[in-house]
Scaffold this motif. Sequence first.
Motif, short mmCIF file in Angstrom:
data_model
loop_
_atom_site.label_atom_id
_atom_site.label_comp_id
_atom_site.label_asym_id
_atom_site.label_seq_id
_atom_site.Cartn_x
_atom_site.Cartn_y
_atom_site.Cartn_z
N VAL A 170 0.85 -1.32 0.04
CA VAL A 170 0.04 0.05 0.03
C VAL A 170 0.84 1.23 -0.06
O VAL A 170 0.84 1.93 -0.81
N LEU A 171 1.93 1.29 0.81
CA LEU A 171 2.47 2.61 1.20
C LEU A 171 3.33 2.86 0.02
O LEU A 171 3.38 4.11 -0.45
N PRO A 172 4.08 1.80 -0.79
CA PRO A 172 4.72 2.44 -1.80
C PRO A 172 4.02 2.96 -2.92
O PRO A 172 4.60 3.77 -3.59
N PHE A 173 2.90 2.74 -3.03
CA PHE A 173 2.08 3.09 -4.37
C PHE A 173 1.11 4.45 -3.66
O PHE A 173 0.80 5.25 -4.69
N ALA A 174 1.39 4.77 -2.44
CA ALA A 174 0.68 5.90 -2.09
C ALA A 174 1.62 7.19 -1.71
O ALA A 174 1.19 8.24 -1.57
N ILE A 175 2.99 6.84 -1.47
CA ILE A 175 3.88 7.72 -1.21
C ILE A 175 3.99 8.89 -2.11
O ILE A 175 3.99 9.96 -1.56
N PRO A 176 3.92 8.86 -3.32
CA PRO A 176 4.07 10.25 -3.87
C PRO A 176 3.05 10.96 -3.78
O PRO A 176 3.17 12.07 -3.58
N GLY A 177 1.57 10.55 -3.63
CA GLY A 177 0.47 11.37 -3.42
C GLY A 177 0.59 12.02 -1.89
O GLY A 177 0.48 13.24 -1.92
N ILE A 178 1.49 11.17 -1.18
CA ILE A 178 1.54 11.69 0.44
C ILE A 178 2.48 12.66 0.24
O ILE A 178 2.31 14.16 0.65
N LEU A 179 3.50 12.60 -0.50
CA LEU A 179 4.43 13.63 -0.62
C LEU A 179 3.98 14.69 -1.21
O LEU A 179 4.32 15.99 -0.89
N THR A 180 3.26 14.66 -2.34
CA THR A 180 2.67 15.82 -2.80
C THR A 180 1.78 16.67 -1.96
O THR A 180 1.98 17.93 -1.98
N GLY A 181 0.95 15.96 -1.29
CA GLY A 181 0.37 16.77 -0.29
C GLY A 181 1.05 17.39 0.57
O GLY A 181 0.73 18.61 1.26
N ALA A 182 1.88 16.67 1.29
CA ALA A 182 2.79 17.13 2.27
C ALA A 182 3.78 18.50 1.76
O ALA A 182 3.49 19.77 2.51
N ILE A 183 4.02 18.60 0.61
CA ILE A 183 4.83 19.63 0.18
C ILE A 183 3.99 20.84 -0.06
O ILE A 183 4.39 22.02 0.45
N LEU A 184 2.80 20.59 -0.64
CA LEU A 184 1.90 21.52 -0.82
C LEU A 184 1.60 22.25 0.42
O LEU A 184 1.49 23.53 0.63
N SER A 185 1.27 21.63 1.60
CA SER A 185 1.06 22.11 2.95
C SER A 185 2.43 22.76 3.59
O SER A 185 2.12 23.78 4.07
N LEU A 186 3.42 22.46 3.05
CA LEU A 186 4.69 23.03 3.72
C LEU A 186 4.64 24.31 2.90
O LEU A 186 5.23 25.29 3.59
N ALA A 187 4.39 24.52 1.68
CA ALA A 187 4.55 25.69 0.83
C ALA A 187 3.78 26.79 1.79
O ALA A 187 4.09 27.95 1.81
N ARG A 188 2.41 26.21 1.98
CA ARG A 188 1.53 27.22 2.76
C ARG A 188 2.15 27.53 3.93
O ARG A 188 2.11 28.62 4.48
N ALA A 189 2.78 26.58 4.86
CA ALA A 189 3.53 27.00 6.14
C ALA A 189 4.52 27.95 5.86
O ALA A 189 4.58 28.73 6.68
N ALA A 190 5.23 27.71 4.90
CA ALA A 190 6.35 28.81 4.51
C ALA A 190 5.81 30.23 4.29
O ALA A 190 6.73 31.15 4.72
N GLY A 191 4.64 30.29 3.94
CA GLY A 191 4.23 31.73 3.48
C GLY A 191 3.25 32.18 4.47
O GLY A 191 2.79 33.38 4.48
N GLU A 192 3.05 31.54 5.73
CA GLU A 192 2.11 32.20 6.50
C GLU A 192 2.69 33.04 7.47
O GLU A 192 3.99 32.72 8.05
N THR A 193 1.85 34.03 8.00
CA THR A 193 2.54 35.06 8.81
C THR A 193 1.87 35.07 10.38
O THR A 193 2.65 34.82 11.33
N ALA A 194 0.50 34.56 10.43
CA ALA A 194 -0.23 34.79 11.58
C ALA A 194 0.45 33.61 12.59
O ALA A 194 0.50 33.89 13.83
N PRO A 195 0.55 32.23 12.22
CA PRO A 195 1.12 31.52 12.93
C PRO A 195 2.39 31.58 13.88
O PRO A 195 2.66 31.28 14.99
N ILE A 196 3.51 32.31 13.01
CA ILE A 196 4.53 32.51 13.71
C ILE A 196 4.75 33.94 14.42
O ILE A 196 5.64 34.27 15.00
N LEU A 197 3.60 34.68 14.20
CA LEU A 197 3.82 36.14 14.60
C LEU A 197 4.02 36.25 16.24
O LEU A 197 4.76 36.84 16.78
#
Lengths: 270, 281
Positions: B182-209
């Motif tokens: 299961v995991l080997p075939f799901a990893i790319p999808g998981i990584l995609t989601g993770a990277i997108l959410s990290l990109a959001r984290a990189a840009g957020e101001t309020a949580p780090i304020l």
Amino acid sequence: MVNPVHPAPVHRCGVHGVPEIIINKVVMKELDIWYGKIHALKSLNMNIFKNEILGIIGPANSGKTSFLRQLNRLNDLELNYKAIGEVLLDDKDIQSINPEVLRRRVGMIFALPQVLPISIYDNIAYGPRMHGTKDRKRLDAIVEETLNASFLWDEVKDRLLESATKLSGGQQQRLCISRTLALDPEIILFDEPCSGLDPISTAKVEESMLKLKEKCTIVLVTNNTKQAARVSDRTAFFLMGELIEIDTTEKIFTAPSDKRTEGYILGKFG
Amino acid sequence: MKTTTKQKIAFAILFLCTVIVVLPVLFVLAVVIKNGWPAINWEFLTTMPRNNMKAGGIYPAIMGTIYLVSLSTLFSLPIGLFAAIYLNEYAEENMLTRLIRLAIVNLAGVSSVVYGLFGLVMFVTFLKFGVSILSGALTLAIMNLPVIITASVEALASVPYSFREVSRSLGASRWQTIRHSVLPFAIPGILTGAILSLARAAGETAPILFTVAAFYLPNLPHSVFDQAMALPYHLYIISTQIPGIPQQMRYATALVLVGIVFSMNIFAVIIRSKFRKKKKW
């Protein structure tokens, strides 16, 4: 041990059967299966002989697949599944056998060829690896041996590391047979293995079944009554979760004792 | 009206809507690049700010954002992935799991400033991590968890059930099945989601304020318990708090931030397209 409901015939006279001493490989006693409120199998009593090919025929929803999945406890994966009664494998209740060990002894071939999207080699090595075989030479030997047994070796020996999904449907199904054989099972369950295959591929799968019979016991669920007539030694007819009749294939197809069996075989329903 | 005319009108409307979606993105990019690009040079990217941040570079802010994103990934990716595996592969469907799923969906919609306040109470004050990289990274991780879990659950669910059945029928245990079929075939999808959410984290101001961001630090942080500068917050203060900063510097900072987020997104797209090529079932 003799089944009280269906006495064992003196000798088996399936197409390829030869008379020999009959040993019960599997004995089912008063087996009932439910999925939620659906009563899929009703108080089933029957035996499977060692080294026979037992054909299971019957219309849709007759309990054939439920029966098959009981033998390797794949039913355990279903939600709301419940079973009462006993299934004895070599006189031992399968509920007392670790399912992972049981499934190694009782292999299964699915209706559609279910290859994993990994290489041909890795597909076959999957089972042995899961059970701890790491030795490359041993795995190489298993791959060659099992591909020979399913008559696939000559077609794929030069591309074992290519993805299994590139094979044709018939080749994939034979690969699945090899993959199951890699665990050296005692029983192989075929769940309508040829439903998606062309006649030539079907013939090849049937050919490997007849060869496998020498070493294993085979249960073949099929929608194709002709296939049951061609390869099985005995045939059982299921209807609405009940075993209607089980006898030698010759008897079932020439002189069935139940009207419903006759009706199904003649194509009057199902 | 003729069918072909109707069809042309429908296509025109659909096309127009697509253009309307794309235009603002292109416009933002154009403005940021046009105004910011001239100020971008090696010195700007690699030196400390000077002269009350009116000159010099944004090096500490870039590094701060990289620290924050990496550390928050370290927390959120494993936890999110394991939670997703549990939810999709193990958990039975009952009141509790339905409640958990509902909570996750709702958490994904909570505004980021609320996470910032939560981080302040939980990590800065209660757990006494202080205003630090650790507090900020944990806050970002909590904010990212629902997104990572949702993406991972979807990736796991997209692996055909038959793979699990085959693996189990070959005598593999439940965990072996997840690990190898299961995991080997799901990893790319998981990584995609993770990277997108990290990109959001990189840009957020309020949580780090409230949890990590510093107005100005003369040095890079030495440990996770130090404060750090971060790109989004830096952009905010040089745009609103300090008069007399060259316009170019603001846009250049924005360009660096957008550039980081964009390259992460492109990376995610590449992973996904590679996965699609491999996926053949």
